[in-house]
Design a protein around this motif. Structure first.
Motif, PDB file in Angstrom:
ATOM      1  N   GLU A 188      -1.114 -10.065   9.405  1.00 52.21           N
ATOM      2  CA  GLU A 188      -0.257  -9.776   8.245  1.00 52.21           C
ATOM      3  C   GLU A 188      -0.692 -10.511   6.981  1.00 52.21           C
ATOM      4  O   GLU A 188      -0.292 -10.154   5.886  1.00 52.21           O
ATOM      5  N   ASN A 189      -1.532 -11.544   7.134  1.00 49.52           N
ATOM      6  CA  ASN A 189      -2.049 -12.278   5.980  1.00 49.52           C
ATOM      7  C   ASN A 189      -3.413 -11.772   5.530  1.00 49.52           C
ATOM      8  O   ASN A 189      -4.053 -12.378   4.680  1.00 49.52           O
ATOM      9  N   GLY A 190      -3.874 -10.686   6.154  1.00 45.43           N
ATOM     10  CA  GLY A 190      -5.170 -10.126   5.781  1.00 45.43           C
ATOM     11  C   GLY A 190      -6.350 -10.896   6.351  1.00 45.43           C
ATOM     12  O   GLY A 190      -7.446 -10.857   5.796  1.00 45.43           O
ATOM     13  N   GLN A 191      -6.127 -11.597   7.456  1.00 50.14           N
ATOM     14  CA  GLN A 191      -7.183 -12.386   8.088  1.00 50.14           C
ATOM     15  C   GLN A 191      -7.288 -12.019   9.558  1.00 50.14           C
ATOM     16  O   GLN A 191      -6.334 -11.533  10.161  1.00 50.14           O
ATOM     17  N   TYR A 192      -8.443 -12.288  10.120  1.00 52.95           N
ATOM     18  CA  TYR A 192      -8.618 -12.131  11.559  1.00 52.95           C
ATOM     19  C   TYR A 192      -8.090 -13.361  12.294  1.00 52.95           C
ATOM     20  O   TYR A 192      -7.486 -13.260  13.336  1.00 52.95           O
TER      21      TYR A 192
END
Length: 165
Positions: A37-41
């Protein structure tokens, strides 16, 4: 061109965290990962490399520039490559080979290097590298239990590499 393995200190954790994002993006074609949801893997074990004594984080540096990383674990009496990444700019130049050799030299003993079945490029890379490093003295097998292909071999302190530090 000078290649070194530099221990990743806690102060440089954010550099490793960013490089892990690049690695996880590359790896997503094999494990179908999505961004959170934070745009990270993200990488669940990052903090463990400074908490656990049997985990060893290193940067691969070429001419003092970040070129990748290698994360090593020791499980019981066996070393393992947990993650290995060479940035695209540095691929196909022998950087991965040199970094792998330096890693094996640094940790003499028994090794297992595993790859997931979908990652055919990694399988090809590691079999070639380990074959070169050991002069063919390794085993290559598939674990039905873990669903990985892996190579097993032993390194010794007597192996010396002159071309890299």
């Amino acid at each position: 061109m000078e290649l070194i393995l530099e221990k990743a200190t806690l102060e440089k954790k954010n550099v490793l965290k960013q490089m892990l994002e690049l690695y996880r993006y590359d790896f997503s074609e094999f494990d179908s990962s999505d961004l959170n949801e934070n745009g990270q893997y993200g990488y669940a074990y990052l903090d463990e490399y400074w908490r656990e004594k049997r985990r060893y984080p290193f940067f691969i540096k070429v001419d003092n520039r970040y070129a990748g990383f290698v994360l090593v674990r020791k499980i019981r009496d066996t070393y393992a490559i947990a993650e290995f990444f060479v940035m695209k700019k540095y691929r196909k130049m022998g950087i991965g080979r040199q970094a792998a050799f330096l890693t094996f030299d640094r940790f003499p003993g028994k090794w297992d290097v595993a790859q997931i079945p979908k990652n055919k490029p990694a399988q090809s890379f590691w079999v070639r590298i380990i074959d070169d490093y050991t002069n063919g003295e390794f085993t290559d097998q598939f674990s039905e239990t873990d669903q990985v292909r892996y190579q097993t071999f032993t390194t010794s302190k007597s192996v010396a590499r002159e071309a890299v530090k």
